[in-house]
Design a protein around this motif. Structure first.
Motif, PDB file in Angstrom:
ATOM      1  N   SER A   1     -28.302  35.692  17.946  1.00  0.00           N
ATOM      2  CA  SER A   1     -28.838  36.218  19.569  1.00  0.00           C
ATOM      3  C   SER A   1     -28.675  34.731  20.240  1.00  0.00           C
ATOM      4  O   SER A   1     -27.856  34.944  21.520  1.00  0.00           O
ATOM      5  N   ALA A   2     -29.077  33.905  19.265  1.00  0.00           N
ATOM      6  CA  ALA A   2     -28.733  32.957  20.639  1.00  0.00           C
ATOM      7  C   ALA A   2     -26.834  32.205  20.444  1.00  0.00           C
ATOM      8  O   ALA A   2     -26.545  32.445  21.745  1.00  0.00           O
TER       9      ALA A   2
ATOM     10  N   LYS B   1     -22.031  32.837  23.989  1.00  0.00           N
ATOM     11  CA  LYS B   1     -20.886  33.321  24.782  1.00  0.00           C
ATOM     12  C   LYS B   1     -20.434  34.768  24.864  1.00  0.00           C
ATOM     13  O   LYS B   1     -19.699  35.874  25.860  1.00  0.00           O
ATOM     14  N   TYR B   2     -21.413  34.812  26.438  1.00  0.00           N
ATOM     15  CA  TYR B   2     -21.988  35.516  27.046  1.00  0.00           C
ATOM     16  C   TYR B   2     -20.936  35.768  28.088  1.00  0.00           C
ATOM     17  O   TYR B   2     -20.555  34.855  29.323  1.00  0.00           O
ATOM     18  N   PRO B   3     -20.102  37.365  28.499  1.00  0.00           N
ATOM     19  CA  PRO B   3     -19.958  38.815  27.819  1.00  0.00           C
ATOM     20  C   PRO B   3     -19.078  38.051  27.132  1.00  0.00           C
ATOM     21  O   PRO B   3     -17.981  37.634  26.721  1.00  0.00           O
ATOM     22  N   SER B   4     -19.096  38.834  25.870  1.00  0.00           N
ATOM     23  CA  SER B   4     -18.349  38.713  25.079  1.00  0.00           C
ATOM     24  C   SER B   4     -17.690  40.391  24.655  1.00  0.00           C
ATOM     25  O   SER B   4     -16.907  40.872  23.541  1.00  0.00           O
TER      26      SER B   4
ATOM     27  N   THR C   1     -35.032  43.645  36.662  1.00  0.00           N
ATOM     28  CA  THR C   1     -35.436  42.767  36.450  1.00  0.00           C
ATOM     29  C   THR C   1     -33.952  42.480  37.774  1.00  0.00           C
ATOM     30  O   THR C   1     -32.669  42.836  37.691  1.00  0.00           O
ATOM     31  N   ILE C   2     -34.834  41.981  39.371  1.00  0.00           N
ATOM     32  CA  ILE C   2     -33.520  42.144  39.921  1.00  0.00           C
ATOM     33  C   ILE C   2     -32.977  40.227  39.855  1.00  0.00           C
ATOM     34  O   ILE C   2     -33.069  40.070  40.241  1.00  0.00           O
ATOM     35  N   ILE C   3     -31.472  40.803  40.513  1.00  0.00           N
ATOM     36  CA  ILE C   3     -30.781  39.411  40.300  1.00  0.00           C
ATOM     37  C   ILE C   3     -29.672  39.120  41.693  1.00  0.00           C
ATOM     38  O   ILE C   3     -30.140  37.693  41.649  1.00  0.00           O
ATOM     39  N   GLY C   4     -30.447  39.905  42.350  1.00  0.00           N
ATOM     40  CA  GLY C   4     -30.238  39.032  43.733  1.00  0.00           C
ATOM     41  C   GLY C   4     -29.569  40.525  44.470  1.00  0.00           C
ATOM     42  O   GLY C   4     -29.237  41.478  44.084  1.00  0.00           O
TER      43      GLY C   4
ATOM     44  N   PRO D   1     -32.102  39.384  28.009  1.00  0.00           N
ATOM     45  CA  PRO D   1     -32.801  37.818  27.501  1.00  0.00           C
ATOM     46  C   PRO D   1     -32.392  36.383  28.751  1.00  0.00           C
ATOM     47  O   PRO D   1     -31.686  36.510  29.814  1.00  0.00           O
ATOM     48  N   PRO D   2     -32.937  35.866  28.988  1.00  0.00           N
ATOM     49  CA  PRO D   2     -34.023  34.933  30.035  1.00  0.00           C
ATOM     50  C   PRO D   2     -32.366  34.437  30.640  1.00  0.00           C
ATOM     51  O   PRO D   2     -32.163  34.065  31.464  1.00  0.00           O
TER      52      PRO D   2
END
Length: 332
Positions: A27-28, A33-36, A125-128, A271-272
Motif C-alpha cells: 500500500s505504501a 509511486k502515485y500515479p502508476s 474530500t474536496i481538494i480545492g 489515502p491521505p
C-alpha cells in the motif's frame, strides 16, 4: 494444550504478521509511486461547454505536473443535476486517487437535500476550488434604471419580473437568496438557459435577466444590455471595476452566499498521502499562466479556495440552499 498445537498457532501468527506487513508495504509503495496508472477526471455535464473545457485543460496540466508519462483522461458522467457523478464518486469509485470529480458544491448538496442522493458530505474530500461561475443581473440598454441603487429603490416597493436559467440553476438560487436578504419584490420567471433569458430581456418580456457573466459580456459588448450588478468580484472576469457587486453592497454585513464554484473532489476514503499529492498539484496548476488564461477566456473566475476552507462553508451553504429550495417549491 500440547506442543504440536502451540507450534501450529505460532506458525499461523507468523504468517498473518508477514501478510499484514506485506500489505502495508505494498500500500505504501503504491501511494509513493502515485500515479502508476491512468487517472480519470469526470465532469457532471456532457462534452462541450466551459466545465468540459476546464476538465480537459486541468487533465493536461495534471499530466505535466506528474510527468514520467502520467496519463489523465477527461471523462463525462452527466445527468441528475450532478447527482449521478456525485453518487459515483461517493459510492462506486475506488478510493485510490485514480477517480477524480470536477463538480460543484451545489451538485453535491442539492441531491442530499432533495433526498435523491445516496450519500452525505462525509463521503467527499474536496481538494480545492477550480473555477467560479460568476453571476450577474442585466437590464436592456434603454432600461430606466441607470444605476443599481435606482433599481433597488424601485424593487423594494414595486414588483419586478426577472428571467433566469431555471429553478435548478445556481444563478436562480443566488438571486432568490439575495431577494430575501434585501426584501425585494422580485418574481422569477424560469427559462431554458442563458440564451432564452437573454431573448426575454431583449424582448422586454422581463425587466431583468439573471445570467452568467460570459453571456452578459457578449450582450454588453454589442450594446444590448447593461450589467446592473455582479454577485462576484467584477474585475475577476473582465467587467469594469466600478460595477456594483455583492461585497460592496453588503459593506461587511453578515450574508451567506451560495458557492458558485467547481471543485476537485475525491472519495473521502482516499489515502491521505494521495490527497496531499493532489493538493500540491492543485496549488501549482492554479498558479499556471496558461490555466489562468483559459479560465479568463471562458469568462470564468479563478476562485482560489483550498478544500478545507470550501468544506467548512458547505453546512451554511446547505442551510441557505434548503431555504431557497423550499421557497421555490422544490422541497417541501
Amino acid at each position: 494444550m500440547n506442543h504440536a498445537v502451540w507450534k501450529r498457532l505460532f506458525c499461523c501468527l507468523i504468517v498473518s504478521l508477514v501478510f499484514i506487513g506485506s500489505a502495508v508495504c505494498i500500500s505504501a509503495a503504491a501511494e509513493k509511486k502515485y500515479p502508476s496508472s491512468p487517472i480519470n477526471i469526470y465532469g457532471p455535464f456532457a462534452a462541450g461547454g466551459p466545465v468540459d473545457t476546464i476538465n480537459r485543460v486541468f487533465a493536461k496540466k495534471l499530466e505535466a505536473y506528474f510527468g514520467h508519462g502520467a496519463v489523465v483522461v477527461p471523462q463525462n458522467k452527466p445527468g441528475g443535476g450532478g447527482s449521478i457523478l456525485a453518487s459515483y464518486i461517493a459510492k462506486s469509485a475506488r478510493p485510490d486517487g485514480y477517480t477524480l470529480a470536477n463538480i460543484s458544491g451545489h451538485h453535491i448538496c442539492v441531491p442530499i437535500l432533495l433526498g435523491t442522493g445516496s450519500y452525505s458530505l462525509k463521503d467527499f474530500t474536496i481538494i480545492g476550488q477550480l473555477v467560479v461561475f460568476p453571476s450577474v443581473l442585466v437590464v436592456p440598454a434603454d432600461s430606466p434604471w441607470k444605476t443599481f441603487q435606482q433599481f433597488m429603490d424601485y424593487a423594494k416597493t414595486h414588483p419586478v419580473k426577472y428571467g433566469h436559467p431555471g429553478n435548478a440553476s445556481t444563478i436562480f438560487l443566488r438571486v432568490e437568496n439575495f431577494i430575501k436578504h434585501f426584501d425585494l419584490k422580485m418574481e422569477g420567471i424560469p427559462l431554458k438557459g442563458d440564451s432564452e433569458t437573454a431573448t426575454a430581456v431583449l424582448g422586454k418580456h422581463v425587466a431583468v435577466g439573471a445570467m452568467s457573466a460570459g453571456t452578459a459580456k457578449g450582450l454588453m459588448a454589442a450594446g444590448k444590455v447593461r450589467v446592473l450588478f455582479s454577485f462576484d468580484k467584477p474585475t475577476s472576469f473582465g467587467l469594469p471595476a466600478d460595477t456594483p457587486h455583492l461585497a460592496g453592497v453588503l459593506r461587511g454585513a453578515a450574508y451567506t452566499d451560495i458557492e458558485p464554484g467547481q471543485v476537485l473532489a475525491v472519495n473521502s476514503k482516499t489515502p491521505p498521502a494521495i490527497i496531499r499529492t493532489l493538493e500540491d498539484a492543485w496549488k501549482e496548476i492554479m498558479k499556471d499562466p496558461e490555466f489562468q488564461k483559459t479560465v479568463a477566456d471562458l469568462n470564468l473566475g479563478l476562485g482560489y479556495m483550498d478544500g478545507k476552507t470550501f468544506t467548512a462553508k458547505l453546512p451554511a451553504n446547505m442551510a441557505v440552499l434548503k431555504e431557497m429550495l423550499q421557497k421555490s417549491g422544490q422541497l417541501k
